[in-house]
Design an enzyme around this catalytic site. Structure first.
Site, PDB file in Angstrom:
ATOM      1  N   ASP A 148       0.864  -1.183   0.000  1.00  0.00           N
ATOM      2  CA  ASP A 148       0.000   0.000   0.000  1.00  0.00           C
ATOM      3  C   ASP A 148       0.901   1.233   0.000  1.00  0.00           C
ATOM      4  O   ASP A 148       2.020   1.168  -0.480  1.00  0.00           O
ATOM      5  CB  ASP A 148      -0.954  -0.041   1.200  1.00  0.00           C
ATOM      6  CG  ASP A 148      -2.286   0.645   0.912  1.00  0.00           C
ATOM      7  OD1 ASP A 148      -2.272   1.869   0.657  1.00  0.00           O
ATOM      8  OD2 ASP A 148      -3.336  -0.008   0.954  1.00  0.00           O
ATOM      9  N   HIS A 171       2.082   1.869  -3.209  1.00  0.00           N
ATOM     10  CA  HIS A 171       1.156   2.819  -3.839  1.00  0.00           C
ATOM     11  C   HIS A 171       1.694   4.243  -3.833  1.00  0.00           C
ATOM     12  O   HIS A 171       0.961   5.187  -4.108  1.00  0.00           O
ATOM     13  CB  HIS A 171      -0.206   2.769  -3.133  1.00  0.00           C
ATOM     14  CG  HIS A 171      -0.933   1.481  -3.317  1.00  0.00           C
ATOM     15  ND1 HIS A 171      -2.194   1.259  -2.811  1.00  0.00           N
ATOM     16  CD2 HIS A 171      -0.585   0.329  -3.947  1.00  0.00           C
ATOM     17  CE1 HIS A 171      -2.588   0.027  -3.128  1.00  0.00           C
ATOM     18  NE2 HIS A 171      -1.628  -0.552  -3.807  1.00  0.00           N
TER      19      HIS A 171
END
Length: 328
Positions: A148, A171
């Protein structure tokens, strides 16, 4: 090791020197708490050494249902620092956390230096370092690869410096998501500088929810001297953030973004759009400045797509173009 809570106030500075590998139980329900190590209401804490905190998260990742539920179950973190001031974490590694690796809440003057986060790209919701309602947090000389955001900054984050960080997979480095809740606090004074981002789903990002009650301001953001290597969406302001279609875009975001510096960004984009500035139609972005952005997509210059913003341009920067269709 099962859940350990160190709760202040403490009468003197404390140093924890850790060189071993500490493993969490595999099943979240066996940990005995939401973290391996949690420190609350303390001052002058140092955690140092070559130690590894291993969350053994692969079992928990299979239970993650956040893509299906608006409010999903907390599966557990490796570290939580709540209301901890004048403290530092140096040299430690966080491995395979069940969910967030580190959560920083209500802290002041807190530094991560030479910290390392490692988890596979498919480990859902394993943000590296999540910071919220904290002032004066520094993330320095740190290597983060996870499933993430490498670093995520929630509401109430102020005077945060992220410098010399290697990010990827993951991310990217994100401010937000913001606006989901009415009682959020403003975000002010965030600097992301001298970082390298490789193979991530986003580069540097500000993300806010549409059709949600939050009305805070996001101001004085600085993204500077950043190298992108095959990064999708290298620079993105996304005020229509709606993961897994768990919201409606009927009404624009109420979050006001202003005073954003985007400077000296170079490298390669995995998407044609190297810069996306998708600001709110309800409260357009103001004071956005871009200078010296040199991003290539398949050898050609990447483009900039802008809406509800009129950035000031200096130096080499792709000109703003209008979006060809609504961002999905």
């Amino acid at each position: 090791m099962t859940h350990v809570l160190l709760k202040g106030p403490c009468k003197a500075p404390i140093e924890l020197s850790i060189d071993a590998t500490i493993k969490s139980p595999v099943k979240p329900e066996d940990v005995g708490g939401n973290e391996i190590l949690r420190i609350d209401y303390a001052n002058a804490i140092t955690i140092s050494g070559k130690g590894v905190f291993d969350g053994q998260g692969s079992y928990a990742w299979k239970q993650n249902d956040c893509s299906k539920k608006f409010s999903c179950k907390l599966l557990g973190m490796n570290f939580a620092f709540n209301y901890v001031n004048n403290s530092i974490v140096r040299g430690i590694t966080s491995k395979d956390s069940k969910q967030f690796h580190v959560n920083v809440l209500g802290c002041k003057n807190f530094t991560f230096d030479g910290f390392k986060v490692t988890a596979p790209e498919n480990s859902a919701n394993t943000d590296g370092i999540h910071i919220g309602r904290s002032t004066g947090v520094n993330v320095l000389n740190t290597d983060i690869g996870t499933g993430d955001d490498c670093v995520s900054l929630g509401d109430g984050s102020k005077q945060v410096l992220v410098q010399n960080v290697k990010c990827g997979p993951g991310h990217g480095i994100s401010i937000g998501s913001l606006g989901k809740y009415k009682e959020e606090e403003p975000v002010d004074g965030i600097t992301i500088k001298s970082c390298s981002i490789k193979g991530t789903q986003n580069g540097v990002r500000i993300k806010t929810w549409p059709s949600q009650p939050g009305t805070i301001t996001v101001t004085n953001m600085r993204f500077e001297d950043i190298t992108m290597d095959n990064v999708s969406n290298p620079v993105i302001i996304d005020q229509e953030y709606c993961p897994w279609n768990q919201c409606t875009k009927q009404y624009p975001s109420k979050i006001k973004i202003s005073n954003v510096i985007i400077k000296n960004i170079k490298g390669t984009s995995a998407t044609k759009e190297g810069i996306i500035l998708a600001c709110s139609s309800g409260v357009p972005c103001e004071g956005v400045e871009m200078s010296n952005v040199d991003l290539k997509f398949n050898g050609a210059p990447a483009i900039a797509v802008c809406s509800n913003v009129k950035p000031k341009i200096t130096g080499k920067v792709p000109p703003c173009t209008a979006p060809s269709n609504k961002k999905q």
